[in-house]
Design a protein around this motif. Structure first.
Motif, PDB file in Angstrom:
ATOM      1  N   LEU A 233       0.831  -1.207   0.000  1.00 35.40           N
ATOM      2  CA  LEU A 233       0.000   0.000   0.000  1.00 35.40           C
ATOM      3  C   LEU A 233       0.866   1.257   0.000  1.00 35.40           C
ATOM      4  O   LEU A 233       0.577   2.222  -0.738  1.00 35.40           O
ATOM      5  N   LEU A 234       1.945   1.272   0.785  1.00 35.17           N
ATOM      6  CA  LEU A 234       2.849   2.418   0.789  1.00 35.17           C
ATOM      7  C   LEU A 234       3.509   2.625  -0.566  1.00 35.17           C
ATOM      8  O   LEU A 234       3.711   3.773  -1.011  1.00 35.17           O
ATOM      9  N   THR A 235       3.841   1.555  -1.249  1.00 33.12           N
ATOM     10  CA  THR A 235       4.459   1.672  -2.569  1.00 33.12           C
ATOM     11  C   THR A 235       3.503   2.311  -3.564  1.00 33.12           C
ATOM     12  O   THR A 235       3.891   3.193  -4.360  1.00 33.12           O
ATOM     13  N   VAL A 236       2.251   1.872  -3.532  1.00 34.97           N
ATOM     14  CA  VAL A 236       1.257   2.466  -4.444  1.00 34.97           C
ATOM     15  C   VAL A 236       1.051   3.942  -4.111  1.00 34.97           C
ATOM     16  O   VAL A 236       0.966   4.799  -5.018  1.00 34.97           O
ATOM     17  N   LEU A 237       0.984   4.268  -2.818  1.00 30.51           N
ATOM     18  CA  LEU A 237       0.808   5.673  -2.438  1.00 30.51           C
ATOM     19  C   LEU A 237       2.012   6.524  -2.847  1.00 30.51           C
ATOM     20  O   LEU A 237       1.854   7.669  -3.286  1.00 30.51           O
ATOM     21  N   SER A 238       3.200   5.992  -2.705  1.00 27.48           N
ATOM     22  CA  SER A 238       4.395   6.766  -3.076  1.00 27.48           C
ATOM     23  C   SER A 238       4.470   6.998  -4.570  1.00 27.48           C
ATOM     24  O   SER A 238       4.977   8.039  -5.031  1.00 27.48           O
ATOM     25  N   LYS A 246       9.352  13.095   0.092  1.00 28.43           N
ATOM     26  CA  LYS A 246      10.640  12.416   0.244  1.00 28.43           C
ATOM     27  C   LYS A 246      10.594  11.432   1.398  1.00 28.43           C
ATOM     28  O   LYS A 246      11.128  10.315   1.311  1.00 28.43           O
ATOM     29  N   ARG A 247      10.020  11.812   2.515  1.00 32.17           N
ATOM     30  CA  ARG A 247       9.971  10.944   3.682  1.00 32.17           C
ATOM     31  C   ARG A 247       9.110   9.703   3.415  1.00 32.17           C
ATOM     32  O   ARG A 247       9.440   8.606   3.888  1.00 32.17           O
ATOM     33  N   MET A 248       8.007   9.883   2.714  1.00 28.73           N
ATOM     34  CA  MET A 248       7.185   8.742   2.341  1.00 28.73           C
ATOM     35  C   MET A 248       7.962   7.776   1.460  1.00 28.73           C
ATOM     36  O   MET A 248       7.937   6.551   1.675  1.00 28.73           O
ATOM     37  N   SER A 321      23.687  17.831   1.872  1.00 34.41           N
ATOM     38  CA  SER A 321      22.348  18.394   1.769  1.00 34.41           C
ATOM     39  C   SER A 321      21.396  17.673   2.724  1.00 34.41           C
ATOM     40  O   SER A 321      21.546  16.472   3.000  1.00 34.41           O
ATOM     41  N   PRO A 322      20.386  18.384   3.218  1.00 36.53           N
ATOM     42  CA  PRO A 322      19.378  17.716   4.063  1.00 36.53           C
ATOM     43  C   PRO A 322      18.599  16.634   3.317  1.00 36.53           C
ATOM     44  O   PRO A 322      18.020  15.739   3.951  1.00 36.53           O
ATOM     45  N   ASN A 323      18.557  16.704   1.977  1.00 33.60           N
ATOM     46  CA  ASN A 323      17.840  15.696   1.189  1.00 33.60           C
ATOM     47  C   ASN A 323      18.637  14.408   1.031  1.00 33.60           C
ATOM     48  O   ASN A 323      18.118  13.424   0.496  1.00 33.60           O
ATOM     49  N   HIS A 324      19.894  14.459   1.431  1.00 32.24           N
ATOM     50  CA  HIS A 324      20.735  13.259   1.337  1.00 32.24           C
ATOM     51  C   HIS A 324      20.569  12.440   2.628  1.00 32.24           C
ATOM     52  O   HIS A 324      21.149  12.754   3.659  1.00 32.24           O
ATOM     53  N   TYR A 325      19.748  11.390   2.522  1.00 28.92           N
ATOM     54  CA  TYR A 325      19.380  10.616   3.710  1.00 28.92           C
ATOM     55  C   TYR A 325      20.489   9.635   4.071  1.00 28.92           C
ATOM     56  O   TYR A 325      21.007   8.903   3.218  1.00 28.92           O
ATOM     57  N   THR A 326      20.841   9.664   5.328  1.00 29.09           N
ATOM     58  CA  THR A 326      21.823   8.724   5.870  1.00 29.09           C
ATOM     59  C   THR A 326      21.097   7.560   6.556  1.00 29.09           C
ATOM     60  O   THR A 326      19.865   7.452   6.542  1.00 29.09           O
ATOM     61  N   LEU A 327      21.900   6.705   7.189  1.00 33.50           N
ATOM     62  CA  LEU A 327      21.320   5.533   7.849  1.00 33.50           C
ATOM     63  C   LEU A 327      20.394   5.939   8.990  1.00 33.50           C
ATOM     64  O   LEU A 327      19.283   5.401   9.111  1.00 33.50           O
ATOM     65  N   TRP A 328      20.802   6.890   9.808  1.00 37.43           N
ATOM     66  CA  TRP A 328      19.986   7.275  10.957  1.00 37.43           C
ATOM     67  C   TRP A 328      18.686   7.942  10.522  1.00 37.43           C
ATOM     68  O   TRP A 328      17.623   7.697  11.111  1.00 37.43           O
ATOM     69  N   SER A 329      18.744   8.740   9.494  1.00 40.84           N
ATOM     70  CA  SER A 329      17.511   9.357   8.998  1.00 40.84           C
ATOM     71  C   SER A 329      16.596   8.328   8.358  1.00 40.84           C
ATOM     72  O   SER A 329      15.366   8.398   8.502  1.00 40.84           O
ATOM     73  N   MET A 330      17.181   7.340   7.692  1.00 38.91           N
ATOM     74  CA  MET A 330      16.352   6.266   7.122  1.00 38.91           C
ATOM     75  C   MET A 330      15.678   5.455   8.220  1.00 38.91           C
ATOM     76  O   MET A 330      14.490   5.103   8.121  1.00 38.91           O
TER      77      MET A 330
END
Length: 529
Positions: A233-238, A246-248, A321-330
């Motif tokens: 369901l999350l994949t279809v919504l994304s 981005k967070r989704m 950049s803040p858009n570059h997600y690391t392990l902790w943000s993931m």
């Protein structure tokens, strides 16, 4: 008032009374006393004579020492009789009649009891004879019974063989669809990967209604609330609803590559093409990460910028950049939808459906508790109090999700690492499918074949019950071979007993699951016979 004299009832009593009277008379004559006869009919001693030491009997009257001339002198006088004497005499016939009635009643009871015993014995004898006749049928009945049993057993074995060797039309269509699915998916991944999410959405719209119908019919619909369906369901919504989030997208990617992909090994998903259920389970777990792989690593930049801007900003962002997600943000943003799902599952399934689950409705928790009961983690959970088992399970499941999410930065930023990971999990499903076809399916076929050989061996070495006594009839009927055709029937039974065993020489060519091969073997055997 004097006591009433007893009335003699038998001849012995009368004789005894006469003897008593004669003895009294002798005592009176020897005593020399004279008694006066009173008008009352009793002997009264005179005043001049001394009293005699012997009591005088009131049963006899005397005058001057001589007896009265009547014959019934031994009986008491009438004025001495009382009402009780008459009543006692009247009760004798009644007692005699009562005794006779009692004796008659007892005789009737004994007679009825004898009749009952006689009838019970006869009925038991008749029942025994009928049962004996039922258990010993005639030769023709034995032959027909044996033929019917043989026909039923052969039909049952034929159905088992057809169920094992052949597949239904639905399974054939499922096999064809499974093979074409792999072919078309591989072609789209190599030829036009940006369009793969269309193929994923179309298959999801096809498989999910079927899964809902089949699981609801079997009572497995609580499994539809598991995390793997939530990830789809999350994949279809994304893809279709929130392409700018981005967070989704990053949380969907982590859950798809983490918990969802590793579940292929945990839940033993297998590539079994003829099983629609197994193909659907594999699709639910493998297709979301494959779709995201095509979007992240195989879609051109211009398409991402126009169609998936959130993914474009994450992928082509600078490391600072803040858009570059690391392990902790993931890990952080993947935990948010996971917690939402876990709390919703606990409230709507574990709490509100507790009675139905206790009644036997299966869930992922009950399945894993039973499947992993012998492992160390299963023993640990089961050793806890019952009210702590479900929280412990949820905590273990979240820890498992965190562990599977840890490598996700590698899968996201490195294309070949992601492709290798997908090949490994897909190869694991192929291995599970090979195990099913070779071990499970092959052993099932082998077990059914062994059962068929054992049943045929039982037919040959131990004929049915009732045929054991038939051979002596052959000698008896040999003198009259044409009588009622019974001898011919017994000979037919003897010929039926000679059934050859299914040895290895006769099973040549039957090792395959071909129906045509089975029919050919049957035709050859009939021609040889």
């Amino acid at each position: 008032m004097t006591e009433p004299a007893p009335i003699p009832r038998t001849m012995s009593d009368l004789v005894e009374a006469d003897n008593t009277t004669s003895s009294d008379l002798k005592r009176i004559s020897t005593g020399g006393s004279s008694d006066e006869f009173n008008p009352t009919g009793s002997l009264t001693p005179s005043n001049s004579s001394p009293p005699t030491p012997y009591p005088l009997s009131r049963n006899v009257s005397f005058t001057n020492g001589s007896p009265l001339p009547e014959d019934w002198e031994a009986y008491p006088p009438l004025d001495k009789l009382t009402v009780f004497d008459f009543l006692g005499n009247l009760a004798v016939p009644q007692r005699l009649e009562q005794w006779q009635n009692t004796i008659a009643v007892q005789k009737e009871k004994v007679k009825r009891h004898q009749e009952r015993i006689r009838s019970t014995g006869m009925s038991a004898k008749d029942r025994a004879v009928r049962e004996w006749r039922k258990r010993i049928p005639t030769a023709d009945e034995q032959l027909e019974k044996y033929r019917a049993r043989m026909k039923t057993s052969v039909d049952r074995l034929g159905r088992k063989w057809r169920d094992t060797a052949a597949v239904t039309l639905r399974e054939k269509m499922s096999f064809i669809a499974g093979v074409l699915n792999v072919f078309i998916s591989g072609y789209l991944i190599g030829a036009y990967p940006p369009a793969f999410y269309y193929w994923f959405t179309a298959q999801l719209c096809y498989f999910m209604p079927l899964r809902f119908y089949t699981y609801h019919k079997k009572g497995y619909h609580y499994f539809l609330a598991d995390l793997c369906y939530f990830v789809n369901l999350l994949t279809v919504l994304s893809i279709w609803v929130f392409p700018n989030s981005k967070r989704m997208f990053i949380s969907t990617y982590c859950l798809a590559y983490g918990n969802n992909a590793i579940a292929i090994a945990m839940w033993r998903n297998s590539m079994v093409f003829h099983s629609l259920d197994k193909v659907t389970s594999l699709f639910i777990h493998i297709m979301p990460p494959v779709t995201l792989h095509c979007l992240v690593h195989l879609t051109p930049q211009d398409i991402l910028a126009t169609r998936f801007p959130a993914l474009h900003d994450i992928k082509f962002s600078h490391p600072d950049s803040p858009n570059h997600y690391t392990l902790w943000s993931m890990l952080l943003w993947a935990t948010v939808p996971y917690v939402i799902w876990q709390l919703s599952y606990h409230i709507f399934i574990t709490v509100r459906r507790r009675e139905k689950i206790a009644a036997g409705r299966p869930t992922s928790f009950t399945w894993m508790r039973r499947s992993y009961a012998k492992t160390w983690i299963g023993r640990f959970v089961l050793s806890l109090p019952e009210w702590l088992q479900e929280p412990a399970f949820m905590l273990i499941q979240y820890s498992y999700a965190i562990l599977t999410i840890i490598p996700c930065p590698i899968w996201f930023w490195y294309r070949y690492a992601s492709a290798t990971f997908l090949l490994v999990v897909f190869g694991w499903s192929i291995y599970n499918g090979a195990t099913y076809y070779i071990d499970v399916f092959g052993k099932r076929f082998q077990n059914e074949l062994e059962a068929m050989k054992a049943e045929v061996a039982k037919w040959q070495h131990s004929p049915p019950e009732g045929l054991v006594g038939s051979p002596p009839l052959v000698g008896e009927l040999a003198e009259n071979p044409g009588k009622d055709g019974i001898l011919d029937g017994i000979k037919k039974v003897e010929s039926v007993d000679q059934i050859p065993l299914l040895d290895s020489g006769q099973l040549t060519g039957v090792g395959s699951t071909s129906v045509e091969g089975m029919e050919k073997e049957g035709i050859t055997a009939r021609k040889q016979s």
